[in-house]
Design a protein around this motif. Structure first.
Motif, PDB file in Angstrom:
ATOM      1  N   ASP A 198       0.825  -1.205   0.000  1.00 50.90           N
ATOM      2  CA  ASP A 198       0.000   0.000   0.000  1.00 50.90           C
ATOM      3  C   ASP A 198       0.862   1.260   0.000  1.00 50.90           C
ATOM      4  O   ASP A 198       0.547   2.232  -0.701  1.00 50.90           O
ATOM      5  N   GLU A 199       1.948   1.244   0.762  1.00 56.23           N
ATOM      6  CA  GLU A 199       2.833   2.415   0.777  1.00 56.23           C
ATOM      7  C   GLU A 199       3.499   2.609  -0.581  1.00 56.23           C
ATOM      8  O   GLU A 199       3.593   3.738  -1.088  1.00 56.23           O
ATOM      9  N   THR A 202       0.892   4.024  -2.942  1.00 53.01           N
ATOM     10  CA  THR A 202       0.611   5.428  -2.641  1.00 53.01           C
ATOM     11  C   THR A 202       1.705   6.334  -3.182  1.00 53.01           C
ATOM     12  O   THR A 202       1.422   7.388  -3.776  1.00 53.01           O
ATOM     13  N   GLU A 205       1.700   6.370  -7.113  1.00 53.76           N
ATOM     14  CA  GLU A 205       0.555   7.071  -7.690  1.00 53.76           C
ATOM     15  C   GLU A 205       0.670   8.584  -7.576  1.00 53.76           C
ATOM     16  O   GLU A 205      -0.168   9.308  -8.131  1.00 53.76           O
ATOM     17  N   THR A 206       1.701   9.078  -6.891  1.00 52.70           N
ATOM     18  CA  THR A 206       1.937  10.526  -6.880  1.00 52.70           C
ATOM     19  C   THR A 206       2.577  11.005  -8.175  1.00 52.70           C
ATOM     20  O   THR A 206       2.680  12.222  -8.396  1.00 52.70           O
TER      21      THR A 206
END
Length: 230
Positions: A198-199, A202, A205-206
């Motif tokens: 998940d990290e 995240t 996806e930036t």
């Protein structure tokens, strides 16, 4: 990792790296990346293939020990790709020879897909025998809005894309990045050393090119030997 800014600048360019007449002036090194895909024969999840699995693992350990392979390991959650290896050669013929000698490839359980790949040679050579760790491999592919056209809008996205790579590198979360050299659907990779999938997602996806739809992401846990990634 600041040079990752230069490496990933090639991802959205109109001209593929492989078409250049000489190596870029960024101390990039060309490798061959191998995607081990599940073959025509499903690999049984039982004891019948245990000896072949052991031979497969021993074979890749020998490639790492000889320096032919730099890093290799299985993906944990991909139904299509079983594992990824980076070979220390510019030659597709060499890489194909090495991977086709894999016992699971010879037996028809895996097939190999080869791609030229560029990166700084940041990989360490002091892998700990038997020690394994989980990194997160993000494969960047052409997104729904990808186009080879060079416009003020795509240049702005590219500039923001590079700035974001630099930010992730400064955070010491993004440890390896580089483009594929065959100008296909696959554009490049990020490798994250973070605590969870998940990290990694995240952070990936930036990327402004991902947000804009020019690139899309496929992120997987990648189990690799300790001591190789920076």
């Amino acid at each position: 990792m600041k040079k990752a800014l230069i490496l990933l600048a090639l991802l959205c360019c109109c001209v593929p790296v492989i078409a250049q007449d000489r190596q870029p002036e960024h101390k990039l090194v060309q490798f061959q990346m191998v995607l081990l895909k599940h073959g025509p024969k499903p690999l049984p999840n039982d004891s019948t293939t245990t000896p072949l699995r052991r031979e497969h693992m021993a074979y890749y350990q020998s490639l790492l020990a000889s320096g032919k392979a730099i890093i290799a390991g299985p993906l944990q959650d991909d139904p299509e790709i079983a594992g990824v290896a980076i070979f220390n050669t510019t030659s597709a013929d060499d890489a194909r020879t090495w991977v086709t000698a894999d016992p699971l490839v010879k037996a028809g359980y895996f097939t190999a897909e080869l791609h030229p790949w560029w990166s700084e040679d940041v990989f360490k050579k002091n892998a700990q025998p038997g020690g394994m760790m989980t990194a997160y491999l993000a494969v960047l592919v052409r997104g729904a809005k990808w186009t080879p056209d060079k416009t003020p809008e795509t240049e702005a996205i590219q500039k923001a894309h590079l700035a974001n790579i630099g930010r992730l590198a400064e955070m010491k979360k993004l440890v390896v990045a580089g483009p594929f050299g065959d100008d296909g659907t696959l554009r490049g990779i990020f490798v994250f050393r973070v605590a969870s999938l998940d990290e990694a997602r995240t952070l990936a996806e930036t990327d402004p090119a991902v947000k804009a739809g020019r690139l899309a992401l496929q992120i997987h846990p990648w189990v690799v030997p300790e001591g190789i990634l920076p």
